[in-house]
Design a protein around this motif. Sequence first.
Motif, short mmCIF file in Angstrom:
data_model
loop_
_atom_site.label_atom_id
_atom_site.label_comp_id
_atom_site.label_asym_id
_atom_site.label_seq_id
_atom_site.Cartn_x
_atom_site.Cartn_y
_atom_site.Cartn_z
N THR A 68 -0.93 -7.68 -6.54
CA THR A 68 -0.86 -8.40 -5.27
C THR A 68 -1.16 -9.86 -5.57
OG1 THR A 68 -1.75 -6.42 -4.15
CG2 THR A 68 -1.68 -8.47 -2.88
N GLU B 150 -6.19 -2.77 2.02
CA GLU B 150 -5.20 -3.63 2.65
C GLU B 150 -4.56 -4.57 1.62
OE1 GLU B 150 -3.04 -5.47 5.92
OE2 GLU B 150 -3.98 -3.52 5.56
N ILE C 289 -1.67 -12.09 4.87
CA ILE C 289 -2.57 -11.07 5.40
C ILE C 289 -3.36 -11.68 6.56
CG2 ILE C 289 -4.60 -9.65 4.91
CD1 ILE C 289 -3.66 -9.42 2.03
N LYS D 168 -2.09 -2.72 -0.36
CA LYS D 168 -0.89 -2.38 0.42
C LYS D 168 0.15 -3.50 0.39
CE LYS D 168 -0.85 -2.44 4.96
NZ LYS D 168 -1.21 -2.12 6.36
N TRP D 169 -0.29 -4.75 0.26
CA TRP D 169 0.62 -5.89 0.27
C TRP D 169 1.23 -6.17 -1.09
CZ3 TRP D 169 1.91 -9.48 4.27
CH2 TRP D 169 1.38 -9.14 5.51
N ASP E 49 2.07 -12.61 -1.90
CA ASP E 49 1.89 -11.38 -1.13
C ASP E 49 0.74 -11.53 -0.12
OD1 ASP E 49 3.80 -9.99 -2.75
OD2 ASP E 49 2.25 -9.69 -4.27
N MET E 50 -0.38 -12.07 -0.61
CA MET E 50 -1.62 -12.00 0.17
C MET E 50 -1.77 -13.12 1.20
SD MET E 50 -4.37 -13.18 -2.76
CE MET E 50 -5.81 -13.07 -1.75
#
Length: 430
Positions: free
Chosen positions: A138, A123, A146, A126-127, A142-143
């Motif tokens: 990442t 996951e 989440i 993916k970001w 980005d994170m």
Amino acid sequence: MKESGIEWIGKIPETWSQVKFNALYNNRNMKVNDKDYVPLSVTKKGIVPQLETAAKTNDNNNRKLVKAGDFVINSRSDRRGSCGISSLDGSVSLINTVLKPQSDQMDPLFFNFLFHTTQFADEFYKWGHGIVDDLWTTNWQDMKNITLILPPILEQRNIAKFLNTKTLEIDKVSNQIADEIEKLRLYENSLITHAVTKGLDSSVLMKKSNVEWIDEIPQKWEMKRLEYIAWVRARLGWKGLKAEEYVDHGYPLLSAFNIVDNKLDLSRNINYITKLRFDESPEIKLSSKDIIIVKDGAGIGKCARIDNLDPYKFGATVNSSLAVISANLEINYKYLYFYLISNVFKNEVDYILNGMGVPHLTLERLKKIPIAVPPIDIQNNIAKYLDKETEKINKIINLKQRQLSLLNNYKNSLIFEYTTGKKQVSSNNR
């Protein structure tokens, strides 16, 4: 149970909720000097004092502050799974994200377990963003969005306590197996080193080699520079690849990541390039009996041999971090390969690198490394003997590595099932 609405987590207990990453952690983004704050390394086993193998820079100010209790994660995809809670104050490279827990409704150890699962690593990846896998990152921007799960704090603590006990038990067994593998590798290295410096006949007369880490070699052997027994070359004048020059199906561009345990690994980390870039350096197109060796970056000195062209009939080449070595007629390429993975060759490389102070093995220095060269019939016998003996050792190592893989899969499954509520900690285990 209820649907969490989070694809990688699935169902969670009714009493659990969802929360954004930045509701639990703040980004610590303060630059510091590694002379004031001890350098740390971010590994799959957690945050530790800087490893000897870590890439180092002369820019001492180019570090991030880490305080004890912070969670640190490497943002690069090629370091997937490298993260953990730091027990130390210190500093890490800028490629890492440093996070300070900010909520009294979260147990850092619970989330440390969750973040070490394969599912979270996927996951997290993916970001990210980037051109190709090994340049994919990442970062905090980005994170921070989440979505995570948030069990009641008491449940978090019970789960963390339970998993801490269970994973310590698994790690103990895994460490025992890893120690056995290390002993087998040391034995294999000793076997190879003795064969390529002393031969297989203990009764032959010996003479001085004039090489510090070899001492004596058989009387009929010679010490010759690598350049006199092989063609050594690398990609020159390499221009960096643009995004459009990486393709889904083209010509494999091998890198240091494709050499694992001194063998070629084509199961992962392969980038493909266009025919135009493939054809621009015909001298480093790979052939049977070639040896490739890492000359730049991490893993300098690692090498692999190409025994059969069939898997490479589509054509393959190497990036600028690798050199290509082709043995001439007076040297058995398998013997040369064994010499290149021996301890004496490693000592030569270490001596060169320590003298230069940078992680770079120039072609000129590589070409001048001395090689013990027996008569060709003895080379053939040594190569045949080492192929047979190392195959036996590697079969045992592969079996133990499969055991480690099964234990790791079990550990990941255990952590994921408990941190996502698929299994509950019984009152007897609290």
